[in-house]
Every structure is written in structure tokens, then in C-alpha cells.
Design a protein around this motif. Structure first.
Motif, short mmCIF file in Angstrom:
data_model
loop_
_atom_site.label_atom_id
_atom_site.label_comp_id
_atom_site.label_asym_id
_atom_site.label_seq_id
_atom_site.Cartn_x
_atom_site.Cartn_y
_atom_site.Cartn_z
N HIS A 47 0.84 -1.20 0.00
CA HIS A 47 0.00 0.00 0.00
C HIS A 47 0.87 1.25 0.00
O HIS A 47 0.56 2.24 -0.66
CB HIS A 47 -0.91 0.04 1.24
CG HIS A 47 -1.83 -1.12 1.36
ND1 HIS A 47 -2.15 -1.71 2.56
CD2 HIS A 47 -2.49 -1.82 0.40
CE1 HIS A 47 -2.97 -2.73 2.34
NE2 HIS A 47 -3.19 -2.81 1.04
N THR A 51 0.88 4.04 -2.87
CA THR A 51 0.60 5.44 -2.54
C THR A 51 1.75 6.34 -2.98
O THR A 51 1.53 7.42 -3.52
CB THR A 51 0.37 5.59 -1.02
OG1 THR A 51 -0.69 4.72 -0.63
CG2 THR A 51 0.00 7.01 -0.66
N VAL A 53 3.72 5.87 -5.43
CA VAL A 53 3.64 5.99 -6.89
C VAL A 53 2.56 7.02 -7.26
O VAL A 53 2.82 7.98 -7.98
CB VAL A 53 3.32 4.62 -7.55
CG1 VAL A 53 2.97 4.81 -9.02
CG2 VAL A 53 4.49 3.67 -7.39
N ASP A 54 1.35 6.81 -6.74
CA ASP A 54 0.22 7.67 -7.12
C ASP A 54 0.46 9.12 -6.75
O ASP A 54 0.10 10.04 -7.48
CB ASP A 54 -1.07 7.20 -6.42
CG ASP A 54 -1.60 5.89 -6.99
OD1 ASP A 54 -0.90 5.30 -7.84
OD2 ASP A 54 -2.69 5.47 -6.59
N GLU A 55 1.04 9.33 -5.57
CA GLU A 55 1.22 10.70 -5.08
C GLU A 55 2.54 11.30 -5.58
O GLU A 55 2.82 12.46 -5.32
CB GLU A 55 1.18 10.73 -3.55
CG GLU A 55 -0.15 10.27 -2.95
CD GLU A 55 -1.27 11.32 -3.10
OE1 GLU A 55 -1.00 12.40 -3.65
OE2 GLU A 55 -2.40 11.03 -2.66
N ASP A 56 3.34 10.49 -6.28
CA ASP A 56 4.61 10.95 -6.84
C ASP A 56 5.44 11.70 -5.79
O ASP A 56 5.83 12.84 -5.99
CB ASP A 56 4.36 11.86 -8.06
CG ASP A 56 5.61 11.99 -8.93
OD1 ASP A 56 6.52 11.15 -8.81
OD2 ASP A 56 5.67 12.96 -9.73
#
Lengths: 137, 326
Positions: A47, A51, A53-56
Motif C-alpha cells: 500500500h 501510494t 507511486v500515485d502521489e509521486d
């Protein structure tokens, strides 16, 4: 890249439910100008990586009081690498026995902050870490 | 004016179209941090946008926006559709820091590849926030999200701005917030396409619904009247009703022929904003480097001229964009 706020993920893996330390660090980083994303309690390494990755994010801070730091950090670093996020520095805080610090750093953890670490110090070290590309890349 | 698209931006743009998660995340960072590459990126993907259903969730702090987004996401996923979430939290007025905490309510979906969430900080807004949200919506759209949920910060003027960027605006109200019909009148009431009366299991929820109904009855020219849906996180069926109301609103938008006028107004707003933001950036850059401007400050400090005349003098010598280019 100093003209934008750094993004930091504060992560709380494993089963311990005590996140006062994580929240204090999150607040300190916020006040120091970071954009802080908090995972909430009991985030598994996968997780945390998803996260990140998504939030860079530019950097990840992990809080661990449960004693499972060796296993969880190894898993986290391994999965970051697998997702192409191996360049993102990871720092660690919480209850970490002295004997574990050197092996954790050898594994790839950039810094370990124990009880009593000053929030000013934490913010400064993370900033230095990010400003110094030799460490980041 | 447009800067050349870098190799990196092109790779990211292609990656987004191929549904690559990391590319989408990096694309959003470009939108936030690199104005010139942002333009190149949006130019590249724009023709493929316009497919997704966009929904704004707004309301006061603690009204339950994040929890509603979480439940709504579940209802959408149960229909086999994918979801992109943009969660906005405030940047400190005293610096650049922000605590982006909306993920905590979204833990139900952290194993779901059909849900992509991105937290955005308001970054002092500067009018740029709604542009960033619009462009982030575009990237989600091209990435393949069927629904895009935009969760705003607690209510205020900026939310009205952000709401200009979505098709359907859901205003979340709760019982126990006082008979603050006065604050509702002040504008936020007018932007709602759907009212969600949240925490409907609490005393007073029906009263809020009646008050909203009463307000709507007094409001002329709003046809059809927005739906009012009672919601509670304790009952998943209420989220399905909310989703149905959102879908019904979208259908009305598309059927009613109102589609084009409404879309034109949105686009008009966006282009104006881009023009103003570009001019602001140009002027700020020019102010920062102008010696004659520095001299004007001194003149005003010494009371030799007044600030209005100083501004006029600066603007009289201000290059138009064509001149500035050459």
C-alpha cells in the motif's frame, strides 16, 4: 526543483496502532513547508509503495514501534525498487534498537531517528537529503 | 510561446494513454510544477478528453466529504466502472506546507487497481488551483477513469471556483450545524446540483432536508430542482441513491440541450483564467527585474508621486507580449 514544495509520504506499516510520533513528524514537516501525505494506520508495504507511486512523492518516512522494522523495511525497499521507485529515499523513525541501525542502513534506509530526535533536525536532514542529488539518485 | 515538449513529457503522455499508473502520477506533477511542459502535455492529450463523468464533492470541514467519496467509490466500483479521485487540502497560509490527510478514509480501496487517488494542496491558490484541477481531470480522463471525483477543502469562495470545473456538484450538508441558512444563501447553495444530507442517522437530518426544500422552493429559475438525497456511511444503499442522483443529473445535462451552453460557459471561464494567469506571471516577472519599477517605489516612498500614478507609469512602459517575445 526548490521552487516547489517537496512531497513526503509519512507511512505507518505493520500492526502497531500508535501514531502520535508519526503525526508529530508529519506536523513538523508540514510546518517546515513540506506537503505531507499520511497513509493512516496499518498500511502494508505494498500500500505504501502504491501510494508513493500515485502521489509521486520525493521521500518516504516510515514510523515503526512494533519491532517488525527489519522485515517490513526490507519488504518496502524491495517493492519500491520493483515499482521503479528505488530512487525515493526512505527514512525511519520509532523504536529501533541500536544494533539494527547499521544493517538497516546497509539495506538502503537513509536515516534512522529514534526517541528524542529533534523535529528541527529531522526536517533539516530530510531537506539536505533531497537537495543533495548524489544521495537521492 | 509554447515550449517544446520534452522527450520525458512525451513518454509520460503516451504512458497515460496506455493506462500506466506511474505516468499518470508524473503527469499530475508536471501540471503542478512545470507550467510550460503542462501546456505541451495538455495540448497532446486534449482531443482524447471529455469522456469521463466528473463530480465535485463540497461542504464544510467535517461534513463527511472524504467518507462520502469512499462510499461513492464503492458504489461506482460495484457497477464495474473505474474511479479517479482528486482530494484537495489546504496549504498553510504561513508557508508552503500542507497536510494531505484524505487518504486515511480511503483505505477500503487501497488494494483496488481501479481506483486512483491523488492529493493536491491548494498552494496559495493564485487562481491556479482550478486550472490544476481541470488539467488533472483531463489526465484522469485520458488514463481511463470512468468517474472522476473532486473532493474540495472545507467550503469558502475557492470551492465555488473549483466547482466550475466539474459536471455535477454535490453539496454535503449535516445536521447540527446550526440553522445557518444565511450562510447557504451566500452562494454555495446555488452551485449544488445534488444535495447530500449526510449523517442522516443523526437527529435533525430531516429538518436540514426540509430547510433545503424550503430554500429551493423560494429560488426561481432553477429547473429542474436539484435532488436531495439522505446519506449515511452506515447504510451503503444511501450511497447508491446518491450515485443515482448524480447520474440522473448528468443525463439531464446531456439530454436537455443545455449541454453546449453549459460547456461553453465552463470553457469560457477556463480560457479567461489561463489568460489572466499568464498575464499575472508575465507582469510579476517583469516587476521582479525592472529597475525603473524599483525607482518608482522610491518615488512613492518619498511622496514625490502617488501609487496610482506609479502603477500607470509602469504600465505605460510595459511591453505587450509581442514586443516582449522579440
Amino acid at each position: 526543483m526548490a521552487d516547489r514544495p517537496y512531497r513526503v509520504l509519512v507511512a505507518k506499516p505493520g500492526l502497531d496502532g500508535h501514531d502520535r510520533g508519526a503525526k508529530i513528524v508529519a506536523k513538523a514537516l508540514r510546518d517546515d513547508g513540506f506537503e505531507v501525505i499520511y497513509t493512516g494506520l496499518r498500511a502494508q508495504p505494498e500500500h505504501i509503495v502504491a501510494t508513493a507511486v500515485d502521489e509521486d512523492v520525493d521521500v518516504i518516512g516510515v514510523s515503526l514501534l512494533s519491532g517488525a522494522h527489519n522485515r517490513l523495511c526490507a519488504k518496502l525497499l524491495e517493492q519500491l525498487e520493483a515499482e521503479g521507485m528505488g530512487h525515493v529515499p526512505v527514512f525511519l523513525g520509532g523504536i529501533i534498537p541500536d544494533d539494527d541501525i547499521a544493517p538497516l542502513k546497509a539495506l538502503g534506509i537513509k536515516e534512522v531517528f529514534g526517541p528524542g530526535a529533534s523535529t528541527v533536525d529531522i526536517c533539516r536532514k530530510i531537506r539536505d537529503m533531497l537537495a543533495n542529488p548524489a544521495v537521492v539518485d | 510561446m509554447q515550449d517544446k515538449m520534452t522527450e520525458r513529457t512525451l513518454t509520460i503522455a503516451k504512458g497515460i494513454q496506455e493506462g500506466k499508473r506511474r505516468a499518470l502520477a508524473q503527469g499530475i506533477s508536471i501540471i503542478e510544477n512545470e507550467p510550460d511542459q503542462r501546456q505541451a502535455l495538455i495540448s497532446y492529450v486534449h482531443e482524447k478528453t471529455g469522456r469521463a463523468c466528473t463530480v465535485g464533492i463540497t461542504g464544510s470541514p467535517g461534513a463527511g466529504k472524504s467518507s462520502l467519496v469512499n462510499m461513492l467509490t464503492k458504489a461506482i466500483r460495484e457497477r464495474g466502472l473505474t474511479v479517479g479521485i482528486i482530494a484537495i487540502d489546504p496549504t498553510s497560509p504561513f508557508g508552503t506546507g500542507a497536510l494531505l490527510g484524505d487518504r486515511i478514509r480511503m483505505s477500503d480501496h487501497r488494494d483496488d487497481a481501479g481506483v486512483f487517488m491523488r492529493s493536491l494542496a491548494t498552494r496559495g491558490s493564485m487562481g491556479g488551483l482550478s486550472l490544476a484541477v481541470r488539467d488533472t481531470i483531463r489526465l484522469f480522463d485520458v488514463y481511463g477513469a470512468d468517474f472522476i471525483l473532486v473532493e474540495t477543502v472545507g467550503t469558502g469562495q475557492t470551492e465555488v471556483d473549483v466547482m466550475g470545473v466539474v459536471d455535477t456538484t454535490v453539496l454535503v450538508l449535516t445536521p447540527g450545524a446550526g440553522d445557518d441558512i444565511q450562510t447557504l444563501k451566500a452562494g454555495i447553495m446555488e452551485i449544488a446540483d445534488v444535495f447530500a444530507i449526510n449523517k442522516a442517522d443523526l437527529d435533525g437530518a430531516q429538518k436540514v432536508a426540509r430547510e433545503v426544500e424550503g430554500m429551493l422552493a423560494l429560488q426561481r429559475g432553477v429547473t429542474p430542482a436539484p435532488d436531495i438525497v439522505m446519506t449515511t456511511v452506515k447504510d451503503a444503499a444511501t450511497q447508491v441513491s446518491l450515485l443515482d442522483a448524480i447520474c440522473a443529473h448528468r443525463e439531464r445535462l446531456q439530454e436537455g440541450g443545455a449541454d453546449s451552453a453549459w460547456k461553453s460557459a465552463q470553457v469560457d471561464g477556463e480560457i479567461r483564467e489561463i489568460i489572466l494567469e499568464t498575464l499575472t506571471r508575465d507582469v510579476k516577472k517583469s516587476l521582479a527585474t525592472s529597475d525603473s519599477y524599483r525607482a518608482l517605489i522610491e518615488e512613492v516612498v518619498r511622496c514625490r508621486i502617488d501609487p496610482y500614478s506609479a502603477a500607470e507609469t509602469f504600465l505605460a512602459g510595459y511591453p505587450t507580449r509581442d514586443e516582449a517575445e522579440t
